[in-house]
Design a protein around this motif. Structure first.
Motif, PDB file in Angstrom:
ATOM      1  N   ASP A 305       0.830  -1.205   0.000  1.00  0.00           N
ATOM      2  CA  ASP A 305       0.000   0.000   0.000  1.00  0.00           C
ATOM      3  C   ASP A 305       0.865   1.256   0.000  1.00  0.00           C
ATOM      4  N   ALA A 306       1.837   1.278   0.893  1.00  0.00           N
ATOM      5  CA  ALA A 306       2.695   2.454   1.033  1.00  0.00           C
ATOM      6  C   ALA A 306       3.489   2.723  -0.239  1.00  0.00           C
ATOM      7  N   LEU A 307       3.931   1.669  -0.904  1.00  0.00           N
ATOM      8  CA  LEU A 307       4.701   1.861  -2.142  1.00  0.00           C
ATOM      9  C   LEU A 307       3.839   2.450  -3.249  1.00  0.00           C
ATOM     10  N   GLU A 308       2.548   2.140  -3.262  1.00  0.00           N
ATOM     11  CA  GLU A 308       1.679   2.716  -4.293  1.00  0.00           C
ATOM     12  C   GLU A 308       1.653   4.239  -4.190  1.00  0.00           C
ATOM     13  N   ALA A 309       1.535   4.764  -2.967  1.00  0.00           N
ATOM     14  CA  ALA A 309       1.586   6.214  -2.783  1.00  0.00           C
ATOM     15  C   ALA A 309       2.951   6.757  -3.193  1.00  0.00           C
ATOM     16  N   GLY A 310       4.001   5.990  -2.934  1.00  0.00           N
ATOM     17  CA  GLY A 310       5.349   6.396  -3.305  1.00  0.00           C
ATOM     18  C   GLY A 310       5.533   6.522  -4.805  1.00  0.00           C
ATOM     19  N   TRP A 311       4.938   5.616  -5.590  1.00  0.00           N
ATOM     20  CA  TRP A 311       5.057   5.721  -7.048  1.00  0.00           C
ATOM     21  C   TRP A 311       4.416   7.008  -7.555  1.00  0.00           C
ATOM     22  N   ILE A 312       3.292   7.383  -6.956  1.00  0.00           N
ATOM     23  CA  ILE A 312       2.620   8.625  -7.365  1.00  0.00           C
ATOM     24  C   ILE A 312       3.510   9.825  -7.042  1.00  0.00           C
ATOM     25  N   ALA A 313       4.146   9.801  -5.868  1.00  0.00           N
ATOM     26  CA  ALA A 313       5.060  10.888  -5.496  1.00  0.00           C
ATOM     27  C   ALA A 313       6.228  10.991  -6.470  1.00  0.00           C
ATOM     28  N   GLU A 314       6.755   9.837  -6.891  1.00  0.00           N
ATOM     29  CA  GLU A 314       7.850   9.846  -7.860  1.00  0.00           C
ATOM     30  C   GLU A 314       7.391  10.436  -9.190  1.00  0.00           C
ATOM     31  N   ALA A 315       6.183  10.071  -9.617  1.00  0.00           N
ATOM     32  CA  ALA A 315       5.671  10.592 -10.876  1.00  0.00           C
ATOM     33  C   ALA A 315       5.486  12.108 -10.807  1.00  0.00           C
ATOM     34  N   CYS A 316       4.972  12.610  -9.676  1.00  0.00           N
ATOM     35  CA  CYS A 316       4.788  14.053  -9.531  1.00  0.00           C
ATOM     36  C   CYS A 316       6.128  14.786  -9.495  1.00  0.00           C
ATOM     37  N   THR A 317       7.111  14.206  -8.849  1.00  0.00           N
ATOM     38  CA  THR A 317       8.437  14.820  -8.793  1.00  0.00           C
ATOM     39  C   THR A 317       9.026  14.949 -10.192  1.00  0.00           C
ATOM     40  N   ARG A 318       8.900  13.889 -10.993  1.00  0.00           N
ATOM     41  CA  ARG A 318       9.408  13.964 -12.370  1.00  0.00           C
ATOM     42  C   ARG A 318       8.614  14.974 -13.188  1.00  0.00           C
ATOM     43  N   SER A 319       7.302  14.985 -13.022  1.00  0.00           N
ATOM     44  CA  SER A 319       6.463  15.922 -13.761  1.00  0.00           C
ATOM     45  C   SER A 319       6.837  17.366 -13.441  1.00  0.00           C
ATOM     46  N   LEU A 320       7.083  17.642 -12.163  1.00  0.00           N
ATOM     47  CA  LEU A 320       7.475  18.998 -11.759  1.00  0.00           C
ATOM     48  C   LEU A 320       8.765  19.431 -12.454  1.00  0.00           C
ATOM     49  N   HIS A 321       9.746  18.545 -12.485  1.00  0.00           N
ATOM     50  CA  HIS A 321      11.060  18.913 -13.017  1.00  0.00           C
ATOM     51  C   HIS A 321      11.115  18.885 -14.548  1.00  0.00           C
ATOM     52  N   GLU A 322      10.258  18.071 -15.148  1.00  0.00           N
ATOM     53  CA  GLU A 322      10.308  17.943 -16.614  1.00  0.00           C
ATOM     54  C   GLU A 322       9.152  18.670 -17.307  1.00  0.00           C
ATOM     55  N   HIS A 323       8.259  19.268 -16.531  1.00  0.00           N
ATOM     56  CA  HIS A 323       7.167  20.084 -17.075  1.00  0.00           C
ATOM     57  C   HIS A 323       6.334  19.322 -18.103  1.00  0.00           C
ATOM     58  N   ARG A 324       5.876  18.134 -17.699  1.00  0.00           N
ATOM     59  CA  ARG A 324       5.071  17.328 -18.607  1.00  0.00           C
ATOM     60  C   ARG A 324       4.225  16.332 -17.823  1.00  0.00           C
ATOM     61  N   PRO A 325       3.160  15.822 -18.439  1.00  0.00           N
ATOM     62  CA  PRO A 325       2.415  14.741 -17.796  1.00  0.00           C
ATOM     63  C   PRO A 325       3.282  13.486 -17.700  1.00  0.00           C
ATOM     64  N   VAL A 326       3.095  12.747 -16.618  1.00  0.00           N
ATOM     65  CA  VAL A 326       3.867  11.520 -16.401  1.00  0.00           C
ATOM     66  C   VAL A 326       2.908  10.422 -15.951  1.00  0.00           C
ATOM     67  N   THR A 327       3.003   9.269 -16.558  1.00  0.00           N
ATOM     68  CA  THR A 327       2.178   8.144 -16.122  1.00  0.00           C
ATOM     69  C   THR A 327       2.885   7.391 -14.998  1.00  0.00           C
ATOM     70  N   VAL A 328       2.098   6.793 -14.131  1.00  0.00           N
ATOM     71  CA  VAL A 328       2.683   5.997 -13.057  1.00  0.00           C
ATOM     72  C   VAL A 328       3.345   4.751 -13.641  1.00  0.00           C
ATOM     73  N   ALA A 329       2.791   4.224 -14.719  1.00  0.00           N
ATOM     74  CA  ALA A 329       3.401   3.051 -15.374  1.00  0.00           C
ATOM     75  C   ALA A 329       4.814   3.369 -15.845  1.00  0.00           C
ATOM     76  N   GLU A 330       5.018   4.560 -16.359  1.00  0.00           N
ATOM     77  CA  GLU A 330       6.341   4.979 -16.811  1.00  0.00           C
ATOM     78  C   GLU A 330       7.348   4.944 -15.665  1.00  0.00           C
ATOM     79  N   ILE A 331       6.920   5.412 -14.501  1.00  0.00           N
ATOM     80  CA  ILE A 331       7.800   5.459 -13.329  1.00  0.00           C
ATOM     81  C   ILE A 331       8.126   4.046 -12.840  1.00  0.00           C
ATOM     82  N   ARG A 332       7.145   3.193 -12.833  1.00  0.00           N
ATOM     83  CA  ARG A 332       7.366   1.802 -12.400  1.00  0.00           C
ATOM     84  C   ARG A 332       8.416   1.110 -13.275  1.00  0.00           C
ATOM     85  N   GLN A 333       8.426   1.453 -14.552  1.00  0.00           N
ATOM     86  CA  GLN A 333       9.313   0.773 -15.497  1.00  0.00           C
ATOM     87  C   GLN A 333      10.708   1.375 -15.523  1.00  0.00           C
ATOM     88  N   ALA A 334      10.899   2.531 -14.906  1.00  0.00           N
ATOM     89  CA  ALA A 334      12.183   3.237 -14.987  1.00  0.00           C
ATOM     90  C   ALA A 334      13.275   2.461 -14.257  1.00  0.00           C
TER      91      ALA A 334
END
Length: 334
Positions: A305-334
């Motif tokens: 459960d906790a890791l699911e929230a963590g993936w969303i946080a990672e996606a938002c962090t990347r979106s903030l820095h790269e100024h683009r939409p980011v899918t959670v699937a993309e982050i999981r595969q990185a």
């Protein structure tokens, strides 16, 4: 039962006080790298002080509460599991997602329950909101708004080690959105800025952010966060459906001032800290852990459960820095 607490800083001491008042808890065993912290907690709330996690796990504890620094979480979780002792650990599971995934793989199939500390799951308002959504009272959801605004930023040292506002603060919003709605997040778009403390910008972080989350059923969730909210500690959620709309946190201690003529709401003293806003939730959360220890309930917030929230946080962090939409699937595969 006998509960061990590892880490007696601000939150660990708060947990010691809460646990000492629970009927199910007979005694505490305390340890902290700073001996005076454990000694002070023992003097205030009772308990035996030991000099290491190893000594604590050898002291006949029935469960452990990990409130140590984040870097220590993986090793302490695994030590508890290896000893066959149920574990409560404050979020996050680990500093990075790869470390968190390693913990998940290591504990899967071990048969030792682990509860991760997301206290909003135990707040009466969020519990009622979840029941309303799951019971169909709102009809089909179309919009969720979740807010966490701190009254003042943490110190520079904390910010530097926090991992950023999405991993440290917004992650509570991400977890509670998943828990209340029962949906997963598929895509995020995040923006942020710096209008306050210079040291937050120097750390490469934002002090105020907004994120739009697209849930897997098309519901939109808007998450608003800030380190600067002079009126107090503001945590709220709105859920809007085709049939009805509800709010969590819309009560007299809400730190928001209405300027509508003749309006006296909210009339109470604003919440000023998370321990004030969520005191009852923390008590309910640790009561739940005693039930996990006793074997009368399963973990209400697992490592997965906790890791699911963590993936969303990672996606938002990347979106903030790269100024683009980011899918959670993309982050999981990185």
């Amino acid at each position: 039962m006998r509960i061990g607490i590892l880490g007696l800083g601000r939150i660990g001491a708060f947990h010691a006080e809460t646990l000492s008042g629970l009927d199910a808890v007979d005694s505490l065993v305390l340890t902290d790298p700073v001996a005076d912290a454990a000694k002070s907690a023992a003097e205030r709330f009772g308990g035996e002080v030991v000099d290491s996690p190893e000594a604590l796990l050898s002291a006949g504890v029935d469960g452990i509460v990990v409130a140590a620094a984040t870097d220590a979480h993986p090793a302490l979780i695994l030590a508890g599991v290896e000893a066959g002792v149920p574990v409560f650990c404050e979020k996050p599971v680990a500093r990075t997602m790869p470390e968190g995934v390693e913990v998940l793989r290591a504990v899967e199939g071990a048969g030792v329950p682990i509860q991760i500390g997301y206290n909003r799951r135990f707040d009466a308002g969020f519990v009622a909101a979840r029941a309303a959504v799951r019971g169909g009272e709102l009809g089909t959801l179309h919009t969720v708004r979740s807010t966490t605004l701190d009254p003042a930023p943490p110190p520079a040292g904390y910010i530097a080690a926090s991992g950023g506002i999405f991993r440290d603060c917004s992650v509570h919003d991400f977890d509670i959105i998943r828990w209340v709605t029962g949906r997963e997040v598929s895509e995020v778009y995040a923006v942020g800025g710096n209008r306050g403390a210079d040291y937050i910008a120097r750390a490469g972080d934002a002090d105020t952010t907004s994120a739009i989350l697209t849930l897997d059923d098309g519901t939109l969730a808007v998450v608003s966060n800030s380190r600067h909210n002079g009126r107090g500690y503001d945590v709220r959620m709105e859920l809007h459906g085709f049939r009805d709309s509800i709010a969590v946190g819309l009560e007299d201690k809400l730190p928001l001032r209405s300027v509508e003529p003749g309006t006296a709401f909210p009339a109470g003293t604003p919440h000023d800290f998370f321990m004030d806003r969520f005191a009852a939730a923390y008590r309910a959360e640790l009561t739940a852990f005693t039930e996990v220890v006793a074997g009368t309930r399963t973990s209400p917030c697992t490592v997965a459960d906790a890791l699911e929230a963590g993936w969303i946080a990672e996606a938002c962090t990347r979106s903030l820095h790269e100024h683009r939409p980011v899918t959670v699937a993309e982050i999981r595969q990185a």
